[in-house]
Write a protein that holds these residues in place. Structure first.
Motif, PDB file in Angstrom:
ATOM      1  N   GLY A 225      -5.535  14.140   2.470  1.00  0.00           N
ATOM      2  CA  GLY A 225      -5.761  12.717   2.223  1.00  0.00           C
ATOM      3  C   GLY A 225      -7.023  12.215   2.880  1.00  0.00           C
ATOM      4  O   GLY A 225      -7.757  11.403   2.301  1.00  0.00           O
TER       5      GLY A 225
ATOM      6  N   LYS B 163      -9.461   3.816   0.996  1.00  0.00           N
ATOM      7  CA  LYS B 163      -8.747   3.121  -0.067  1.00  0.00           C
ATOM      8  C   LYS B 163      -7.530   3.945  -0.465  1.00  0.00           C
ATOM      9  O   LYS B 163      -7.573   5.159  -0.488  1.00  0.00           O
ATOM     10  N   GLY B 164      -6.443   3.255  -0.800  1.00  0.00           N
ATOM     11  CA  GLY B 164      -5.233   3.954  -1.193  1.00  0.00           C
ATOM     12  C   GLY B 164      -4.331   4.241  -0.011  1.00  0.00           C
ATOM     13  O   GLY B 164      -4.306   3.511   0.981  1.00  0.00           O
ATOM     14  N   ASP B 165      -3.575   5.331  -0.108  1.00  0.00           N
ATOM     15  CA  ASP B 165      -2.591   5.658   0.922  1.00  0.00           C
ATOM     16  C   ASP B 165      -3.244   5.995   2.248  1.00  0.00           C
ATOM     17  O   ASP B 165      -4.341   6.547   2.307  1.00  0.00           O
ATOM     18  N   SER B 166      -2.526   5.697   3.324  1.00  0.00           N
ATOM     19  CA  SER B 166      -2.998   6.100   4.646  1.00  0.00           C
ATOM     20  C   SER B 166      -2.812   7.603   4.799  1.00  0.00           C
ATOM     21  O   SER B 166      -2.081   8.239   4.048  1.00  0.00           O
ATOM     22  N   TYR B 167      -3.492   8.178   5.780  1.00  0.00           N
ATOM     23  CA  TYR B 167      -3.427   9.628   5.960  1.00  0.00           C
ATOM     24  C   TYR B 167      -3.210   9.996   7.426  1.00  0.00           C
ATOM     25  O   TYR B 167      -3.333  11.151   7.815  1.00  0.00           O
TER      26      TYR B 167
ATOM     27  N   LYS C  64     -10.149  13.022   0.909  1.00  0.00           N
ATOM     28  CA  LYS C  64     -10.299  12.223  -0.304  1.00  0.00           C
ATOM     29  C   LYS C  64     -10.621  10.762  -0.021  1.00  0.00           C
ATOM     30  O   LYS C  64     -11.371  10.121  -0.770  1.00  0.00           O
ATOM     31  N   ALA C  65     -10.068  10.223   1.063  1.00  0.00           N
ATOM     32  CA  ALA C  65     -10.140   8.776   1.289  1.00  0.00           C
ATOM     33  C   ALA C  65     -11.231   8.321   2.244  1.00  0.00           C
ATOM     34  O   ALA C  65     -11.725   7.200   2.126  1.00  0.00           O
TER      35      ALA C  65
ATOM     36  N   ARG D 239       0.811  -1.216   0.000  1.00  0.00           N
ATOM     37  CA  ARG D 239       0.000   0.000   0.000  1.00  0.00           C
ATOM     38  C   ARG D 239       0.843   1.264   0.000  1.00  0.00           C
ATOM     39  O   ARG D 239       0.379   2.321  -0.351  1.00  0.00           O
ATOM     40  N   ARG D 240       2.129   1.180   0.450  1.00  0.00           N
ATOM     41  CA  ARG D 240       2.978   2.360   0.510  1.00  0.00           C
ATOM     42  C   ARG D 240       4.400   1.978   0.213  1.00  0.00           C
ATOM     43  O   ARG D 240       4.977   1.154   0.888  1.00  0.00           O
TER      44      ARG D 240
ATOM     45  N   GLU E  89       7.485   6.746  -1.310  1.00  0.00           N
ATOM     46  CA  GLU E  89       6.338   7.579  -0.959  1.00  0.00           C
ATOM     47  C   GLU E  89       6.429   8.024   0.490  1.00  0.00           C
ATOM     48  O   GLU E  89       6.107   9.163   0.836  1.00  0.00           O
TER      49      GLU E  89
END
Length: 230
Positions: A207, A216-220, A210-211, A26-27, A31
Motif C-alpha cells: 500500500g 490517497k485512498g486506504d491507509s497503509y 502505491k499511495a 475512508r475505510r 475492509e
C-alpha cells in the motif's frame, strides 16, 4: 481524536495517525476486518522473508548519557519461530483498538527507510535506519525519558500477496527469551508469550508503494498498544 499515546507515536514514527472510530468514509469495517484479521488460512499462507531483533538501551561516554541501539543476528527462517511470532502479533491486531495512518509526506526522512528498502531489499539497512531514527527521537532533550527494551522487525508476505513490515516494541522483563544479547534470536516458540509487549506498528509496503506520497485512498500504517506499562 488522538490521545497522548497516539500523539507520542506520531512524534516517534513521524506519521499522520487516524483514530479507527473516526476513519468512517475512508475505510469500511469490512475492509478493516478483511485486511487485519489473521485467520487460520492466513497463518498457513504467511511467508516470512526476513526477521531480527534490535536492542534499545542507554549508554554513557564521559558522563554524557544517551540512547543507542544494536541490531541482532537475522533469525533462522527455517524454523517456525518467525511465523509464530508474526501470528501472535497479528492476533493482537485483529482484536481491535487499532490506530490507522500514513507517513507524513512533509517529513521526507520518515519515509526514506521504507522507500530505500523497496528499492534495495536491504533488511539490515532498514532496521539500522529505523533504530537510528528512534535513537535520535529519544535523544531529543525535549522528550521525556524512554524505557530500554527490544524492537523486533519482520518482513512477511500475507496470503493476499501483500508485503508487510512488522515492528514490535518489547520491554526488558521476562516473557520471551533470546539466546544472548548479541544474537537476539528467540530460543523457541514458548519464549514469545509477549507479556511485556508495549506496542506494534505494521507498515503495508504494498500500500505504501502505491499511495505515498499522495496518501490517497486506504491507509497503509497501523498501530496497536500493548498491556505493558513499563
Amino acid at each position: 481524536m488522538q490521545g497522548e499515546g497516539a500523539r507520542s507515536r506520531k512524534r516517534l514514527a513521524c506519521v499522520t495517525v487516524l483514530d479507527a472510530d473516526n476513519f468512517g468514509e475512508r475505510r469500511s469495517m469490512e475492509e478493516q476486518v478483511e485486511e487485519m484479521a489473521i485467520t487460520e488460512s492466513e497463518q498457513k499462507g504467511l511467508v516470512v522473508i526476513a526477521a531480527c531483533a534490535a536492542k534499545f538501551f542507554k549508554s554513557s561516554i564521559g558522563g554524557h548519557t544517551f540512547y543507542d541501539s544494536t541490531k541482532g543476528k537475522d533469525w533462522d527462517l527455517s524454523t517456525n519461530i518467525c511465523v509464530n511470532f508474526v501470528n501472535l502479533i497479528g492476533k493482537k491486531f485483529s482484536r481491535g483498538g487499532r490506530i490507522y495512518g500514513y507517513v507524513d509526506p512533509g517529513i521526507v526522512s520518515a519515509a526514506e527507510n521504507f522507500s530505500n528498502y523497496l528499492s534495495t531489499s536491504d533488511f539490515a539497512a532498514l532496521v539500522n535506519g529505523v533504530m537510528a531514527r528512534l535513537c535520535n527521537e529519544a535523544n531529543d532533550p525535549n522528550r521525556s525519558s524512554l524505557n530500554e527494551g527490544y524492537v523486533v522487525f519482520s518482513h512477511y508476505r500475507n496470503i493476499q500477496g501483500r508485503d508487510q513490515i512488522l515492528v514490535v516494541m518489547l520491554g526488558k522483563k521476562g516473557g520471551y527469551d533470546f539466546d544472548n544479547d548479541e544474537n537476539l534470536t528467540p530460543k523457541d516458540t514458548e519464549s514469545l508469550n509477549l507479556q511485556d509487549f508495549r506496542q506494534a506498528a505494521c507498515m503495508d509496503l504494498t500500500g505504501f508503494a502505491k499511495a505515498f506520497p499522495e496518501n490517497k485512498g486506504d491507509s497503509y500504517l497501523y498501530f496497536i498498544k500493548g498491556n505493558s506499562k513499563s
